[in-house]
Design a protein around this motif. Structure first.
Motif, PDB file in Angstrom:
ATOM      1  N   LYS A  20       1.001  -1.197  -0.101  1.00  0.00           N
ATOM      2  CA  LYS A  20       0.006   0.106  -0.051  1.00  0.00           C
ATOM      3  C   LYS A  20       0.961   1.194  -0.045  1.00  0.00           C
ATOM      4  N   THR A  21       1.909   1.346   0.738  1.00  0.00           N
ATOM      5  CA  THR A  21       2.884   2.266   0.922  1.00  0.00           C
ATOM      6  C   THR A  21       3.480   2.665  -0.500  1.00  0.00           C
ATOM      7  N   GLN A  23       2.364   1.727  -3.486  1.00  0.00           N
ATOM      8  CA  GLN A  23       1.455   2.143  -4.378  1.00  0.00           C
ATOM      9  C   GLN A  23       1.190   3.634  -4.056  1.00  0.00           C
ATOM     10  N   ARG A  24       0.885   4.252  -2.603  1.00  0.00           N
ATOM     11  CA  ARG A  24       0.802   5.492  -2.347  1.00  0.00           C
ATOM     12  C   ARG A  24       1.915   6.405  -2.995  1.00  0.00           C
ATOM     13  N   GLU A  27       1.698   6.551  -6.769  1.00  0.00           N
ATOM     14  CA  GLU A  27       0.342   7.518  -7.091  1.00  0.00           C
ATOM     15  C   GLU A  27       0.804   8.953  -6.936  1.00  0.00           C
ATOM     16  N   VAL A  28       1.177   9.334  -5.787  1.00  0.00           N
ATOM     17  CA  VAL A  28       1.656  10.638  -5.440  1.00  0.00           C
ATOM     18  C   VAL A  28       2.909  11.373  -6.502  1.00  0.00           C
ATOM     19  N   ALA A  50       2.750  12.062   0.498  1.00  0.00           N
ATOM     20  CA  ALA A  50       2.292  11.005   0.804  1.00  0.00           C
ATOM     21  C   ALA A  50       2.135  10.650   2.339  1.00  0.00           C
ATOM     22  N   ASP A  51       2.480  11.675   3.176  1.00  0.00           N
ATOM     23  CA  ASP A  51       2.378  11.810   4.550  1.00  0.00           C
ATOM     24  C   ASP A  51       3.452  10.686   4.873  1.00  0.00           C
TER      25      ASP A  51
END
Lengths: 218, 218, 218, 218
Positions: A20-21, A23-24, A27-28, A50-51
């Motif tokens: 998930k990370t 992908q995040r 994406e970002v 992405a925080d």
DNA sequence: TATGAATGAGTGTTCATTCAT
DNA sequence: AATGAATGAACACTCATTCAT
């Protein structure tokens, strides 16, 4: 019998988190690269959006160059997948070209960020710069596979090499769409999706007929 | 009677030297920007290639950004000049479009470096980055002038705005040529110059007929 | 019960380190600016003396100009704090002026570096230079607050504006001390601390009595 | 008998021209140094304001540092000249101090630019910087001469060294005036010229009486 | 002699990358 | 694993100084 299963569950939870990370970040990065440009989007911009901590980025990607390449790979991968499906679904050889083009147009309408990123990367690839090396390889590989995909459907056209047609498909499609999305907006282009597919097919068929005795520079 | 003439010669020698240095910097920058990319070509690369001290660059251009803009202005200026001539020489309104396209194709075949530079600059222009501001202005100005140039020859086609046609001419021409020069090489494209003019005219006419109800984003 | 506390300790360790680094940079800058001058002390001199990488400086301060302003703010802040305390402690209105002067003299004897830095900054502030803008604002703010502080204790003297007295206090005190510390040394001046307070009070009272119909330029 | 005189006339014309250029550069430099500061006023600013070529500057002064020193020498030279005259004109030993102060106040009111330049130079002199070396020498020389000038008039005051009084005269006078000219304006200070002379004399006499056992740092 | 084009050492600043915690 | 403080190589740009004309 319990331990391993627990471990597996735990692992997969961690693994899922990692995916998930990953992908995040991708994406970002895709969005920021598209908005601000590959050079102007800083690694910190990405991790901040992405925080995540800046250091985390390097747990997932070796370098900024790497994420660009991964983004290219992912984009071209998805593009190929859709192209393959389109070829499979084509009811006749004659309809393969249109199907391929349609798949690619749909891809870019689904992920318009990729239009601008690919524009930049295409610019990069031709430069005599180290950063370009890895990208060119990825892109060439995509073209090679695209050529294989359409070869069966192509007769012995005027084009010496199906490979040339493949690169023309790739270039024309994203070139045309980049321009029109930029000037008319994403929505307007979406509405005229079929028109663009037709235009592209005609242009590419015309290229086919002409032949060009080109030498491939890649 | 001799002194003033001598002084004049002396002055013009210095002046000529300055003009030459200015041109050398622009030429070298054009080449390096095309080869290595606007981002990767460093100011010092330019001055070194021009065999000048680093400081000299800043006697001629306020900043790196400035030389990029000047290059864009110069390129678009020459492009417009050739376009204007072509419009004047066109024997009928019907032949204006082909003439304009021909002029622009010839320009890019004469200065292929500009193909890659324009590609990069177009990428830059759409970014939400300060560097893009001045460039967009220059480019928009060119499109405006191009539109004025072709307006008289255009009937009331399906395109709501001649301005849209102008931007399409600009984008299609350099987009198509960029791709083909890159993949087939400069010479091959040169040989097929007329073919590309025809292809472009057909595509653009098709665009005209279709109309697109586009909102111009510029 | 242990974990959170541990986390807290860990966090505060990092936080403490940051504060320390910030202070180290400020201290080193204060010393170098005083020794070598604001202009000649380079950012790298500062980071080197603080045993830090050059880039670290910019994690703490936006620019060299910023650290100068922060130094000014910190110095004037501490100066104001001491002045406020002195005013509070003053047993009568008549003793406020002496108390204020005493507090300021003590400040400069405690931080003699500030004498030379303020001398430079005062020089800077009056220049028609961009660098001066932010500094003038900080200094003016200090004078404003100093004026508010002494206003209650001041009768309606000959000075039209307490603000003028405030700026005279500031200028006379650091002017006199700068000169004497420079020529007699820090220790000698320290020994004669009360003498300087008396001299300054007398001069400023004389200014008060005279009145001057000055227009404040600030 | 003619030739030499002609040569002399010709030479003196050229010489006069050179002197004039020299003075123009000094004047312009004085003004710019005062307005923009010694570091911020560029050599090119000076030559441009003097309407001369940049190279010409270096025909008259070895370096920027040199012109600063010459400016200091000229200023202090004129200041000394006026001080000498004032001492000569003083009707009694008791009036020497007031006369000296008056002369110096008048100098700064005649050339207010020097106030700000001296402020900067005094700041420079105390720095551990190469640029300061030559300046300190010039300034010290001035103080030495000033001390010689006033020594006869000074009895055996509490000040161990007349030299200390000299430096105090120099510092107090320009320090006080710098501040007041800055905050009240040149004109306002001019009107209160006598007041400032009185204040300064009182302060310096108070210094004399006190004695200070100072060690001179110069 | 006067000029101003040319120079390059030096400066402030950025940012991808590392690593101790 | 995740973090973010620290790093320093690299870059754009400045400006006192030189020197050919």
């Amino acid at each position: 019998m319990n331990k391993p299963s627990q471990a597996k569950v735990l692992l997969s939870r961690v693994a899922r988190r990692k995916v998930k990370t990953n992908q995040r970040l991708l994406e970002v990065a895709r969005q920021l690269f598209s908005e601000k440009g590959i050079y102007w989007a800083k690694v910190e911009d990405i991790t901040e959006a992405a925080d995540l901590g800046k250091g985390t980025f390097y747990k997932y990607f070796d370098s900024k160059e790497t994420i660009i390449r991964v983004l290219l790979e992912e984009g071209l991968g998805e593009l190929l997948l859709r192209t393959e499906q389109a070829v499979k679904d084509a009811s006749s050889d004659a309809k393969v070209l249109a199907a391929v083009i349609g798949a690619r147009v749909d891809f870019f309408l689904a992920y318009p960020d990729y239009l601008f990123i690919f524009h930049q990367i295409r610019g990069l690839m031709q430069l005599q710069v180290d950063a370009a090396k890895g990208l060119r390889e990825v892109y060439d590989n995509h073209l090679r596979r695209l050529a294989q995909l359409i070869r069966p459907a192509m007769g012995s056209g005027g084009v010496a090499d199906v490979r040339d047609l493949a690169s023309a498909i790739a270039a024309y499609t994203s070139g045309l769409l980049t321009y029109h999305v930029l000037f008319e907006g994403h929505e307007a282009v979406k509405r005229r999706r079929d028109y663009f597919v037709r235009v592209l097919e005609r242009s590419l068929r015309s290229l086919l007929k002409t032949g060009n005795g080109s030498r491939n520079l890649a």
